[in-house]
Design a protein around this motif. Structure first.
Motif, PDB file in Angstrom:
ATOM      1  N   LEU A 173     -47.795 -29.794  45.562  1.00  2.00           N
ATOM      2  CA  LEU A 173     -48.326 -29.265  44.314  1.00  2.00           C
ATOM      3  C   LEU A 173     -48.299 -27.738  44.335  1.00  2.00           C
ATOM      4  O   LEU A 173     -47.938 -27.104  43.336  1.00  2.00           O
ATOM      5  N   PHE A 174     -48.639 -27.150  45.456  1.00  2.56           N
ATOM      6  CA  PHE A 174     -48.608 -25.698  45.593  1.00  2.56           C
ATOM      7  C   PHE A 174     -47.173 -25.171  45.422  1.00  2.56           C
ATOM      8  O   PHE A 174     -46.957 -24.150  44.785  1.00  2.56           O
ATOM      9  N   GLY A 175     -46.219 -25.890  45.967  1.00  6.93           N
ATOM     10  CA  GLY A 175     -44.818 -25.501  45.824  1.00  6.93           C
ATOM     11  C   GLY A 175     -44.354 -25.574  44.379  1.00  6.93           C
ATOM     12  O   GLY A 175     -43.638 -24.681  43.896  1.00  6.93           O
ATOM     13  N   LEU A 176     -44.758 -26.612  43.662  1.00  5.80           N
ATOM     14  CA  LEU A 176     -44.398 -26.745  42.248  1.00  5.80           C
ATOM     15  C   LEU A 176     -45.024 -25.629  41.407  1.00  5.80           C
ATOM     16  O   LEU A 176     -44.370 -25.073  40.520  1.00  5.80           O
ATOM     17  N   VAL A 177     -46.275 -25.297  41.716  1.00  9.33           N
ATOM     18  CA  VAL A 177     -46.932 -24.218  40.984  1.00  9.33           C
ATOM     19  C   VAL A 177     -46.229 -22.896  41.258  1.00  9.33           C
ATOM     20  O   VAL A 177     -46.000 -22.090  40.350  1.00  9.33           O
ATOM     21  N   THR A 178     -45.836 -22.660  42.513  1.00  8.14           N
ATOM     22  CA  THR A 178     -45.139 -21.425  42.873  1.00  8.14           C
ATOM     23  C   THR A 178     -43.791 -21.329  42.168  1.00  8.14           C
ATOM     24  O   THR A 178     -43.439 -20.272  41.623  1.00  8.14           O
ATOM     25  N   ILE A 179     -43.036 -22.417  42.141  1.00  5.67           N
ATOM     26  CA  ILE A 179     -41.730 -22.413  41.462  1.00  5.67           C
ATOM     27  C   ILE A 179     -41.911 -22.214  39.961  1.00  5.67           C
ATOM     28  O   ILE A 179     -41.162 -21.464  39.326  1.00  5.67           O
ATOM     29  N   GLY A 180     -42.919 -22.866  39.374  1.00  5.62           N
ATOM     30  CA  GLY A 180     -43.194 -22.684  37.949  1.00  5.62           C
ATOM     31  C   GLY A 180     -43.563 -21.244  37.620  1.00  5.62           C
ATOM     32  O   GLY A 180     -43.073 -20.668  36.640  1.00  5.62           O
ATOM     33  N   LEU A 181     -44.412 -20.644  38.442  1.00  7.52           N
ATOM     34  CA  LEU A 181     -44.790 -19.246  38.242  1.00  7.52           C
ATOM     35  C   LEU A 181     -43.584 -18.336  38.397  1.00  7.52           C
ATOM     36  O   LEU A 181     -43.387 -17.403  37.614  1.00  7.52           O
ATOM     37  N   TRP A 182     -42.753 -18.610  39.374  1.00 11.39           N
ATOM     38  CA  TRP A 182     -41.567 -17.807  39.643  1.00 11.39           C
ATOM     39  C   TRP A 182     -40.601 -17.850  38.452  1.00 11.39           C
ATOM     40  O   TRP A 182     -40.134 -16.831  37.975  1.00 11.39           O
ATOM     41  N   ILE A 183     -40.345 -19.050  37.937  1.00  7.72           N
ATOM     42  CA  ILE A 183     -39.433 -19.198  36.797  1.00  7.72           C
ATOM     43  C   ILE A 183     -40.011 -18.531  35.552  1.00  7.72           C
ATOM     44  O   ILE A 183     -39.314 -17.813  34.836  1.00  7.72           O
ATOM     45  N   PHE A 184     -41.304 -18.730  35.309  1.00  4.97           N
ATOM     46  CA  PHE A 184     -41.935 -18.101  34.150  1.00  4.97           C
ATOM     47  C   PHE A 184     -41.827 -16.583  34.229  1.00  4.97           C
ATOM     48  O   PHE A 184     -41.478 -15.921  33.248  1.00  4.97           O
ATOM     49  N   CYS A 185     -42.128 -16.017  35.386  1.00  8.28           N
ATOM     50  CA  CYS A 185     -42.085 -14.560  35.530  1.00  8.28           C
ATOM     51  C   CYS A 185     -40.659 -14.029  35.421  1.00  8.28           C
ATOM     52  O   CYS A 185     -40.436 -12.967  34.828  1.00  8.28           O
ATOM     53  N   LEU A 186     -39.685 -14.750  35.963  1.00  5.58           N
ATOM     54  CA  LEU A 186     -38.291 -14.310  35.830  1.00  5.58           C
ATOM     55  C   LEU A 186     -37.868 -14.260  34.367  1.00  5.58           C
ATOM     56  O   LEU A 186     -37.286 -13.272  33.902  1.00  5.58           O
ATOM     57  N   VAL A 187     -38.159 -15.308  33.639  1.00  4.33           N
ATOM     58  CA  VAL A 187     -37.795 -15.351  32.223  1.00  4.33           C
ATOM     59  C   VAL A 187     -38.554 -14.271  31.451  1.00  4.33           C
ATOM     60  O   VAL A 187     -37.992 -13.597  30.589  1.00  4.33           O
ATOM     61  N   ASP A 188     -39.820 -14.088  31.778  1.00  2.26           N
ATOM     62  CA  ASP A 188     -40.624 -13.090  31.090  1.00  2.26           C
ATOM     63  C   ASP A 188     -40.100 -11.680  31.339  1.00  2.26           C
ATOM     64  O   ASP A 188     -40.026 -10.868  30.410  1.00  2.26           O
ATOM     65  N   ILE A 189     -39.702 -11.384  32.556  1.00  2.00           N
ATOM     66  CA  ILE A 189     -39.153 -10.066  32.868  1.00  2.00           C
ATOM     67  C   ILE A 189     -37.818  -9.863  32.160  1.00  2.00           C
ATOM     68  O   ILE A 189     -37.553  -8.805  31.587  1.00  2.00           O
ATOM     69  N   ILE A 190     -36.976 -10.869  32.177  1.00  2.00           N
ATOM     70  CA  ILE A 190     -35.656 -10.735  31.549  1.00  2.00           C
ATOM     71  C   ILE A 190     -35.781 -10.516  30.044  1.00  2.00           C
ATOM     72  O   ILE A 190     -35.032  -9.739  29.466  1.00  2.00           O
TER      73      ILE A 190
END
Length: 117
Positions: free
Chosen positions: A7-24
């Protein structure tokens, strides 16, 4: 314990993808504290810490969940009838006079259109 780690890994990947898209999708001048490329490097090499740092220190202030695109209209600040400076008839007699003049002008234009004098 394995479930919590997954679950921690899924949350980390979700946060990572959200932040990447948000920055782009963020405009170059709107990023705080670092240039856009700097934030991308931080997010790519430090997914969890970089994501939290982006949300706290890098994301533009005052952003909402939805930002209008370049070709989308923004909603006005006031509803149509509450707009400042909007003409409102102070009494019904003035409104009736206005409507009477509109009807007369319309009839005159119809007569001109038909060729009558």
């Amino acid at each position: 314990m394995l479930y919590l780690g997954g679950l921690f890994g899924l949350v980390t990947i979700g946060l990572w993808i959200f932040c990447l898209v948000d920055i782009i999708t963020t405009q170059e001048g709107d990023c705080r504290n670092l240039p856009k490329m700097g934030w991308l490097v931080v997010i790519l090499f430090l997914p969890l810490v970089g994501g939290v740092l982006w949300l706290v220190a890098g994301r533009p202030q005052g952003t909402s969940a939805y930002r209008a695109g370049a070709y989308e209209r923004n909603t006005p600040g006031f509803p149509e009838y509450d707009r400042p400076g909007r003409f409102a008839v102070p009494d019904p007699a003035a409104d009736e006079e206005f409507l009477r003049r509109c009807r007369e002008r319309a009839e005159e234009q119809r007569r001109k259109g038909r060729g009558e004098s």
